[in-house]
Motif scaffolding. Sequence first.
Motif, mmCIF file in Angstrom:
data_model
loop_
_atom_site.group_PDB
_atom_site.id
_atom_site.type_symbol
_atom_site.label_atom_id
_atom_site.label_comp_id
_atom_site.label_asym_id
_atom_site.label_seq_id
_atom_site.Cartn_x
_atom_site.Cartn_y
_atom_site.Cartn_z
ATOM 1 N N GLY A 113 0.820 -1.212 0.000
ATOM 2 C CA GLY A 113 0.000 0.000 0.000
ATOM 3 C C GLY A 113 0.856 1.266 0.000
ATOM 4 N N ASP A 114 1.933 1.263 0.804
ATOM 5 C CA ASP A 114 2.848 2.417 0.838
ATOM 6 C C ASP A 114 3.541 2.610 -0.504
ATOM 7 O OD1 ASP A 114 2.172 2.836 3.486
ATOM 8 O OD2 ASP A 114 4.031 1.954 4.286
ATOM 9 N N PHE A 115 3.977 1.521 -1.113
ATOM 10 C CA PHE A 115 4.657 1.578 -2.405
ATOM 11 C C PHE A 115 3.706 2.117 -3.477
ATOM 12 C CE2 PHE A 115 6.225 -0.554 -6.337
ATOM 13 C CZ PHE A 115 7.522 -0.055 -6.358
ATOM 14 N N ILE A 116 2.487 1.594 -3.503
ATOM 15 C CA ILE A 116 1.495 2.055 -4.482
ATOM 16 C C ILE A 116 1.144 3.516 -4.223
ATOM 17 C CG2 ILE A 116 -0.901 1.787 -5.252
ATOM 18 C CD1 ILE A 116 -0.489 -1.268 -4.838
ATOM 19 N N SER A 117 0.981 3.904 -2.979
ATOM 20 C CA SER A 117 0.683 5.308 -2.658
ATOM 21 C C SER A 117 1.764 6.225 -3.186
ATOM 22 C CB SER A 117 0.540 5.497 -1.144
ATOM 23 O OG SER A 117 -0.604 4.849 -0.680
ATOM 24 N N GLN A 118 3.010 5.808 -3.052
ATOM 25 C CA GLN A 118 4.116 6.613 -3.557
ATOM 26 C C GLN A 118 4.042 6.727 -5.088
ATOM 27 O OE1 GLN A 118 8.057 5.248 -2.462
ATOM 28 N NE2 GLN A 118 8.936 7.256 -2.876
#
Length: 142
Positions: free
Chosen positions: A72-77
């Motif tokens: 989720g953090d990677f996709i948000s970035q």
Amino acid sequence: MRDCDAYAVASRDIVFESFDGEAVVLNLANGKYFGFSDSGSRVWQALSSGVDAQALIGLAAGGSTIDAAELGDFISQLLELELLVRSEAAAQPLPGELPAELAATSEPLTVSIHDDLADLIIVDPIHEVEEPLGWPAVKQAS
């Protein structure tokens, strides 16, 4: 994340290539380019081709398994950097070789941002040739 999270490349200004399994992404609009860790490269390639993000959770990558929060953090970035957008298209199946490729990676999901060549990339002599302006045409910053 939703039940089905498919993504697509955000615009035609986003181009990418894989060099020996390492993805390099270039935003022609602002001149920034992005490098990924080895696992990040594999996940970028899957997400940019429309693979359902949920299918990536639990796969081995970077010496551990990809959990929902890390992904989720990677996709948000990637969304914040305007490299990906949510897609309403049907999600693509997980490529058969991806689990083994991710298991062989040694780094966690990361993105590095580079803008040292932005001025040169924005003055794009290959793609921006307009008769009245000549060559090269300098793109105006938005």
